[in-house]
Each structure stands twice: as C-alpha cells, then as structure tokens.
Design a protein around this motif. Structure first.
Motif, short mmCIF file in Angstrom:
data_model
loop_
_atom_site.label_atom_id
_atom_site.label_comp_id
_atom_site.label_asym_id
_atom_site.label_seq_id
_atom_site.Cartn_x
_atom_site.Cartn_y
_atom_site.Cartn_z
N PRO A 87 65.37 42.65 -3.90
CA PRO A 87 65.44 42.08 -5.25
C PRO A 87 64.21 41.22 -5.53
O PRO A 87 63.71 40.55 -4.63
CB PRO A 87 66.71 41.20 -5.19
CG PRO A 87 67.48 41.67 -3.99
CD PRO A 87 66.48 42.23 -3.03
N ARG A 88 63.73 41.26 -6.78
CA ARG A 88 62.53 40.50 -7.14
C ARG A 88 62.71 39.02 -6.86
O ARG A 88 63.76 38.45 -7.12
CB ARG A 88 62.22 40.68 -8.62
CG ARG A 88 61.35 41.87 -8.89
CD ARG A 88 60.87 41.88 -10.32
NE ARG A 88 59.83 40.89 -10.59
CZ ARG A 88 58.58 40.97 -10.18
NH1 ARG A 88 58.19 41.99 -9.46
NH2 ARG A 88 57.72 40.04 -10.48
N GLY A 89 61.65 38.42 -6.34
CA GLY A 89 61.67 36.98 -6.14
C GLY A 89 62.45 36.54 -4.92
O GLY A 89 62.65 35.35 -4.71
N VAL A 90 62.91 37.50 -4.10
CA VAL A 90 63.70 37.17 -2.91
C VAL A 90 62.85 37.44 -1.67
O VAL A 90 62.18 38.45 -1.58
CB VAL A 90 64.98 38.06 -2.86
CG1 VAL A 90 65.65 37.99 -1.50
CG2 VAL A 90 65.94 37.64 -3.97
N GLN A 91 62.88 36.49 -0.72
CA GLN A 91 62.16 36.70 0.53
C GLN A 91 63.05 37.47 1.49
O GLN A 91 64.20 37.09 1.70
CB GLN A 91 61.77 35.34 1.11
CG GLN A 91 60.72 35.45 2.20
CD GLN A 91 60.74 34.28 3.15
OE1 GLN A 91 61.19 33.19 2.81
NE2 GLN A 91 60.27 34.51 4.36
N ARG A 92 62.53 38.56 2.05
CA ARG A 92 63.38 39.43 2.88
C ARG A 92 62.89 39.47 4.32
O ARG A 92 61.69 39.58 4.57
CB ARG A 92 63.36 40.84 2.29
CG ARG A 92 64.08 41.89 3.14
CD ARG A 92 64.12 43.19 2.37
NE ARG A 92 64.71 44.28 3.09
CZ ARG A 92 64.97 45.46 2.54
NH1 ARG A 92 64.70 45.66 1.26
NH2 ARG A 92 65.51 46.43 3.24
N ILE A 93 63.83 39.39 5.26
CA ILE A 93 63.50 39.55 6.68
C ILE A 93 64.33 40.73 7.18
O ILE A 93 65.55 40.72 7.09
CB ILE A 93 63.87 38.28 7.49
CG1 ILE A 93 63.22 37.02 6.88
CG2 ILE A 93 63.48 38.44 8.95
CD1 ILE A 93 63.67 35.71 7.52
N ASP A 94 63.65 41.78 7.67
CA ASP A 94 64.36 42.96 8.17
C ASP A 94 64.64 42.83 9.66
O ASP A 94 63.74 42.46 10.43
CB ASP A 94 63.52 44.22 7.92
CG ASP A 94 63.62 44.68 6.47
OD1 ASP A 94 64.74 44.61 5.91
OD2 ASP A 94 62.61 45.10 5.90
N VAL A 95 65.86 43.16 10.06
CA VAL A 95 66.22 43.12 11.48
C VAL A 95 67.04 44.36 11.81
O VAL A 95 67.45 45.10 10.91
CB VAL A 95 67.07 41.87 11.80
CG1 VAL A 95 66.29 40.59 11.58
CG2 VAL A 95 68.37 41.84 10.99
N GLU A 96 67.27 44.57 13.09
CA GLU A 96 68.13 45.69 13.50
C GLU A 96 69.42 45.20 14.13
O GLU A 96 70.50 45.45 13.63
CB GLU A 96 67.36 46.60 14.48
CG GLU A 96 66.29 47.43 13.79
CD GLU A 96 66.23 48.84 14.30
OE1 GLU A 96 66.40 49.04 15.51
OE2 GLU A 96 66.00 49.75 13.47
N SER A 97 69.31 44.50 15.26
CA SER A 97 70.52 44.16 16.01
C SER A 97 71.09 42.81 15.59
O SER A 97 70.43 42.03 14.88
CB SER A 97 70.18 44.11 17.50
OG SER A 97 69.30 43.02 17.72
N ALA A 98 72.32 42.53 16.06
CA ALA A 98 72.95 41.23 15.78
C ALA A 98 72.11 40.10 16.37
O ALA A 98 71.96 39.04 15.75
CB ALA A 98 74.35 41.21 16.38
N LYS A 99 71.57 40.33 17.56
CA LYS A 99 70.77 39.26 18.21
C LYS A 99 69.53 38.96 17.37
O LYS A 99 69.16 37.81 17.19
CB LYS A 99 70.38 39.68 19.62
CG LYS A 99 71.51 39.51 20.61
CD LYS A 99 71.01 39.40 22.05
CE LYS A 99 72.18 39.45 23.02
NZ LYS A 99 72.70 40.83 23.25
N GLU A 100 68.89 40.04 16.85
CA GLU A 100 67.72 39.83 15.99
C GLU A 100 68.11 39.08 14.72
O GLU A 100 67.38 38.25 14.21
CB GLU A 100 67.09 41.17 15.61
CG GLU A 100 66.23 41.79 16.69
CD GLU A 100 65.74 43.18 16.28
OE1 GLU A 100 65.58 44.00 17.17
OE2 GLU A 100 65.56 43.43 15.07
#
Ligand code: CTP
Length: 406
Positions: A246-259
């Motif tokens: 979404p515009r204006g949102v900072q995103r962090i991509d992860v895979e696992s629960a620990k990440e």
C-alpha cells in the motif's frame, strides 16, 4: 467501491505530455463515485482536447475565466467553492512557479488562489523532465507551495516521454486517486505508529519444500492501508504474498515465523499500535535439510519432527510498553468452529486488550469477511463486507478505544 461518493473534485490540467494520463484519472474518479469538473490551462489544450475531458467527466470543461456560461462572470469563485478538493494532474513546473507567485493570469491558477484554503485541499501531481524536476528553482518552488498549504503527491522514477530516464514522471492514475482518498480521509490515528503483521509464514523443510497455509495477506494489507489513510505511520511485516505494498507504507518481507519475530524487533520499542493478522505457522521442522530430500526405494516417507514456533503476538503483548499501555495490541483469531468461545479464551491467553475473531475457512484468500471484536467492554460486530471496508471500520474502532483510554 464508491470511496468518493458525494465528493466533487475539481480536476485541473496544465501543459504536459502526461495530460493523457489525466483522462484515466478522470475516469477513476467518476468510477469511485465523485463528480468531476475539469478546468484546463491553454497549454493543456495543446496536449489533450477539452472534448475528451468533457466526455469522460460528463460536464463541459472550463478553459477561460471569460466563459460566457457564467452569469456572474466569476467562475473562479464558484468553481473553487463547490469543490471538495482541487487536484492538478499533470502539474507543470511553470504552474508550480505561478502558484508560488500567486499569479492569476488564467482561470486555473486564479481559482487556486481563490479557493478557501482551510476547506478545499490543493493536491499537485507534478510531471516534468528530470532536469526540470531536479532544478533548484523547481525544488525551491515545491517547498514554497507546500509551505503555502499545497500537497505534493510526489513523482515516479523511470522512462520519460523526452527519452530520458529519471525522476519527474507523473504518478500513475491509481496512485493519484489513492493519494486523493488519503488527503480527504479523517485522521483519527494522526501521530500513531502502527505495526501490522500479514500473510502466512513459510517454514522450510528443505531448499524446495516447506510448511505454509492459505492466508492471502489481504486483511493485513487492507489494515496497513487503512491505518495510513487514518494518519498513522505504518510498518507492514509481510510473509510470502504477492500483494502490492500500500502507498506510503513501509514494508518488511519475511518468510519464517522466526524471521517475522526478528523483523518485529523495532515494534516493541517504536509502535503505539500492533495489529497481528499474520497466520503464523504454529510449528516448524526441527531440522532444515541442506539439500532436497530424495525418495529412496522402500524407505517410505521421512518422519517430520516439528517444534513449536515462538508466539509473536504474545511476545509483543508481554513487552514492557504493551503492559504499561503505551503499545495497544490487537490480535486476530482464525477459527473454524465455536468462534466466540475460542476467541474469548485466546484473548486471555495472548493477553491482548482487543481480539478480532473471524472464521478462517470462510475468509482465507477471499476479498470479503465478517469480524467480531472482543474487548473488556464486550463484543462488537462488524458485519459482512469487503476487507477494504472492514479494515477502515476496524481502524476507526481502534482509534475510538485509544481515545477512550486517553
Ligand atoms: N500468532 C502469533 N504467533 C504465532 C501464532 C499466532 O503472533 N506463533 C498471532 C496471530 O497473528 C493472531 C493470533 O496470534 O493474531 C491468533 O492466531 P491463531 O492462529 O488464530 O491462534 P493460535 O495462537 O495459533 O492458536 P490455536 O492454534 O489454538 O488456534
């Protein structure tokens, strides 16, 4: 979705190749339920005809302050007063300069000057060559118009009509409409810092296989968007999903629960609101095979030993700031039966002030949902609707609870 129903938008076009995109902006605005009055500068009419804009807006276009249709001869007054917002797409470097100087040589800058500033926002979608964009005069003018109350929607970066590549492209029509919606939305979460988890997690078994679930991430992404629209600064921690940020949102991509837990390290210190929508895998393989596990004749299926994943929500909810009330935690519960009963138990187990219950199989992957909100005050129902609408309603409910606490 009729997000702009009842809104009247004055769509101003100034000179630039990006005028062709203004046609699409006009179409999207009317599709969203707005009425649109187009006003074009003389330069804009060199790029696209008023006839096209009239056909798309369903109203005759204004190009001059001497328009004979005006009984009082003052279109700049009535056009500026009937609008809920003035949106300039494309906004040329020259037009910004005119606004800075308060010039009124044509109808469009004249009505910008005449608009009631406190009630009618002025949004500018600049479009120009990268050198013009980077020029100190343009940057100085942009700072000045912002100081004078205009909202600059930013520019895209990429190929330009002139053949060069860089910043200065006009934003895409859907991005512009999203920014307009944001400018018109109430801001009950102004000053809040919201962290949202969304989507499934992926727990690797070997380099090609893993355990995951059917969460699409749509609810979490919709909440991140709604929180940003409501004025919050938003960080979205997303498991593997194919959804646009979404515009204006900072995103962090992860895979696992620990990440995902590691990505949330800033949340306990920084956030004022935490919304956990992610369908975090409860278990993860005890060992991840380094290479693809191969079938061996007669050996049967390999035994998969699972260990429990950390509970992200419970971890954050136990943090000092959450316990002191500085961080408001919202959990989700996806159940397949006994919704209310399971949700009550889960709210206590996770130690969160607000728990949002929904029926897992009925919502995973879908665009709609229905929510039950459980807190100390009781149960609030948000009946069946699109996830976009529900997200806005949930954000309103969170804001209401925060206001009651204050
Ligand atoms: N959650 C989490 N970390 C986990 C599991 C769940 O942060 N390891 C969060 C989810 O994001 C959600 C809430 O906890 O906000 C409840 O998730 P849900 O899957 O419904 O519950 P579980 O904790 O998995 O409990 P159960 O298996 O009993 O349904």
């Amino acid at each position: 979705m009729h997000d702009l129903a009842g809104k009247h938008i004055l769509l101003g076009l100034t000179g630039g190749v990006a005028c062709y995109k203004a046609a699409e902006v006009c179409r999207l605005l009317t599709k969203a339920g707005a009425t649109v009055q187009v006003v074009m500068t003389e330069a804009a009419t060199q790029f696209i005809t008023p006839v096209t804009m009239q056909a798309l807006s369903g109203r005759p276009v204004y190009t001059t302050q001497w328009d004979a249709r005006e009984p009082s001869n003052m279109p700049h007054i009535h056009l500026a007063r009937e609008a809920d917002a003035v949106l300039i797409t494309p906004c040329s470097a020259d037009f910004v300069a005119q606004l800075v100087q308060g010039r009124a040589g044509e109808l469009l800058p004249l009505l910008c000057l005449a608009r009631p500033m406190e009630r009618v926002p002025l949004l500018l979608a600049p479009a120009m060559n990268r050198e013009m964009w980077a020029h100190p005069a343009t940057q100085r003018n942009l700072r000045q118009v912002q100081e004078d109350g205009a909202v600059i929607l930013g520019v895209g970066h990429g190929d330009q009509a002139c053949g060069e590549n860089g910043p200065g492209r006009m934003l895409e029509p859907d991005e512009i409409v999203e920014e307009l919606l944001c400018a018109l939305a109430p801001k009950p979460l102004a000053g809040q810092r919201v962290w949202v988890t969304a989507g499934p997690t992926f727990e690797a078994i070997d380099p090609v296989r893993g355990i995951t679930n059917r969460s699409s991430g749509k609810m979490g992404f919709a909440i991140a968007r709604a929180a940003r629209m409501a004025g919050a600064q938003v960080t979205l921690v997303a498991g593997p999903v194919a959804l646009p940020t979404p515009r204006g949102v900072q995103r962090i991509d992860v895979e696992s629960a620990k990440e995902m837990l590691a990505a949330l390290s800033g949340c306990a210190e920084d956030a004022t609101i935490f919304v956990a929508t992610a369908a975090v895998a409860d278990w993860t393989p005890a060992q991840v095979a380094q290479h693809k596990m191969k079938k061996q004749a007669g050996a049967g299926a390999p035994a998969l030993v699972l260990v429990e994943n950390p509970d992200l929500l419970a971890t954050i909810a136990r943090s000092e700031r959450a316990r002191s009330g500085a961080l408001y935690c919202v959990g989700f519960a996806a159940e397949s039966e006994n919704l209310l009963e399971h949700a009550r138990t889960k709210r206590e187990r996770k130690g969160v002030p607000l728990l949002v219950a929904n029926v897992g199989p009925a919502t995973f992957g879908r665009d709609d949902n229905a929510l039950l909100l459980l807190d100390d005050a009781g149960v609030t129902e948000l009946p069946h609707n699109s996830k976009t609408v529900l997200a806005t309603q949930l954000v309103e409910q969170i804001a209401l609870r925060l206001a009651q606490r204050a």
